[in-house]
Design an enzyme around this catalytic site. Sequence first.
Site, PDB file in Angstrom:
ATOM      1  N   HIS A 201       0.825  -1.257   0.115  1.00 17.73           N
ATOM      2  CA  HIS A 201       0.033  -0.083  -0.093  1.00 17.73           C
ATOM      3  C   HIS A 201       1.051   1.207   0.082  1.00 17.73           C
ATOM      4  O   HIS A 201       0.490   2.164  -0.727  1.00 17.73           O
ATOM      5  CB  HIS A 201      -0.892   0.157   1.224  1.00 17.73           C
ATOM      6  CG  HIS A 201      -1.879   1.073   1.134  1.00 17.73           C
ATOM      7  ND1 HIS A 201      -1.440   2.286   1.794  1.00 17.73           N
ATOM      8  CD2 HIS A 201      -3.218   1.545   0.698  1.00 17.73           C
ATOM      9  CE1 HIS A 201      -2.152   3.503   1.408  1.00 17.73           C
ATOM     10  NE2 HIS A 201      -3.188   2.805   0.972  1.00 17.73           N
ATOM     11  N   ARG A 204       3.978   3.718   4.595  1.00 16.78           N
ATOM     12  CA  ARG A 204       3.065   4.129   6.006  1.00 16.78           C
ATOM     13  C   ARG A 204       2.458   2.886   6.326  1.00 16.78           C
ATOM     14  O   ARG A 204       2.302   2.642   7.397  1.00 16.78           O
ATOM     15  CB  ARG A 204       2.097   5.474   5.598  1.00 16.78           C
ATOM     16  CG  ARG A 204       2.687   6.550   5.203  1.00 16.78           C
ATOM     17  CD  ARG A 204       1.804   7.679   5.107  1.00 16.78           C
ATOM     18  NE  ARG A 204       1.003   7.607   3.766  1.00 16.78           N
ATOM     19  CZ  ARG A 204      -0.131   6.968   3.666  1.00 16.78           C
ATOM     20  NH1 ARG A 204      -0.798   6.697   4.789  1.00 16.78           N
ATOM     21  NH2 ARG A 204      -0.604   6.802   2.584  1.00 16.78           N
ATOM     22  N   HIS A 261       2.038   7.250  -8.597  1.00 15.32           N
ATOM     23  CA  HIS A 261       2.182   8.829  -8.233  1.00 15.32           C
ATOM     24  C   HIS A 261       3.312   9.240  -8.462  1.00 15.32           C
ATOM     25  O   HIS A 261       3.913  10.195  -9.266  1.00 15.32           O
ATOM     26  CB  HIS A 261       1.466   9.166  -6.856  1.00 15.32           C
ATOM     27  CG  HIS A 261      -0.020   8.771  -6.458  1.00 15.32           C
ATOM     28  ND1 HIS A 261      -0.917   9.149  -7.613  1.00 15.32           N
ATOM     29  CD2 HIS A 261      -0.566   7.994  -5.651  1.00 15.32           C
ATOM     30  CE1 HIS A 261      -1.972   8.463  -7.240  1.00 15.32           C
ATOM     31  NE2 HIS A 261      -1.880   7.663  -5.942  1.00 15.32           N
ATOM     32  N   ASP A 312      -7.310   6.057 -10.795  1.00 20.82           N
ATOM     33  CA  ASP A 312      -7.056   6.057  -9.439  1.00 20.82           C
ATOM     34  C   ASP A 312      -8.673   6.129  -8.759  1.00 20.82           C
ATOM     35  O   ASP A 312      -9.255   5.080  -8.576  1.00 20.82           O
ATOM     36  CB  ASP A 312      -6.419   7.086  -9.003  1.00 20.82           C
ATOM     37  CG  ASP A 312      -5.770   6.949  -7.566  1.00 20.82           C
ATOM     38  OD1 ASP A 312      -6.430   6.215  -6.844  1.00 20.82           O
ATOM     39  OD2 ASP A 312      -4.959   7.873  -7.132  1.00 20.82           O
TER      40      ASP A 312
END
Length: 431
Positions: A201, A204, A261, A312
């Site tokens: 993911h 983080r 991104h 997205d």
Amino acid sequence: MTTYWCENAWLPTGIARGVLVNVAEDGAVEAVVAADAAPAGAITLPGLVFPGFANAHSHAFHRALRGRTHGDGGTFWTWRERMYSLAAKLDPDTYRTLARAVYAEMALAGITAVGEFHYLHHAPGGRRYADPNAMGVALVQAAREAGIRITLLDTCYLAGGIDTPVEAEQLRFSDGTAEAWAARVADLRPDATTRIGAAIHSVRAVPKAALSEVAQVAGPLHVHLSEQPAENEASLAAYGRTPTQLLADAGVLAPRTTAVHATHLTPGDIALLGGSKTGACFCPTTEGDLADGIGPARELLDAGSPLSLGSDQHAVVDPLTEARAIEHGERLRTGQRGRLSPDELFTALTNHASIGWDAGRIEVGAPADLVAVRLDTVRTAGCLPSQVMLAATASDVDTVVVGGEVIVREGRHRLGDVGAMLGEAIEGLWA
């Protein structure tokens, strides 16, 4: 055998007028030959025919947020709270219904394969379904019904932030450990229209110690990377490394990997991504909608990172608009035009390799994925065919063929009224 006659076609050798594409029974291109006119029995494809477009980054359920998050301004992080409330409403049945409509919307836009970055795994509270992969199976079924291919990028999500446990809203996303995640993913099976891949993911949500373990799963590997400055700041504070450096240390960067991104990068980050041939997936309409920023597309391409495109959160489902937005972003941040050529935008539009498919070209042996974009609409009339992606939108897509089968004809999906399908699915969730 089915035969399509293209008024114009974007072939590996360039744009050609009058092209016959013969399709074998297995859905692959059998022959590509010149023809001044359509022979008897051939299906005519008007305008300029592209290979199918690839949507390399999708969160299908985010489509239900479109037009519902702008009332109070806010930031990416406040938008995320709204997303969590939506995630709590979905189950395998409602997700399949929503995703079928979302993927049909993609087909209308010329998308023939999608990379689904899937992290909504479990029931509310983290409870397991009888089939632990029920939500992923729902997505695979939805794509099949909508007539497009899917790469299910099953996403590892273990933390709510660096050194922070998952929050209550995130329990649905987490398998608890990388080992448990990998065991669940091992039960997923590919088929003729499905590929299985993996995703981290973000740095983080996946602890440093687990990054290399996730990277052991075969297939395409995707990761959200440096979408927000706060992610970079947290990584530097915890590890003394940028997120890109952290991924490099763990052996994550590689040609099979795509950084999604890749917005806030240092020159060193760009060198690491390009040097490892790690791809970069830009999602310009989402990055604009969420005020993420504008990533260094030209620099990444020059460094060696192949570019791909994603919708997205589906603020817009329009790969032609996404391609144009990459170039416009480059112009805005540099004051220069023509930063990416039409050929480079075409390559990003058709980068199926980023999601594990050998597709994206009109030639013998490739899947017969064809997208006819009209050249006679109010948006495209008078355009040079080679520059139509700088003018056209999804509304100009006339016909879409996937694996030799017509999915969209004259702008209408074979399932019927996709707008009504979307409206029913989304209103039902928010009711």
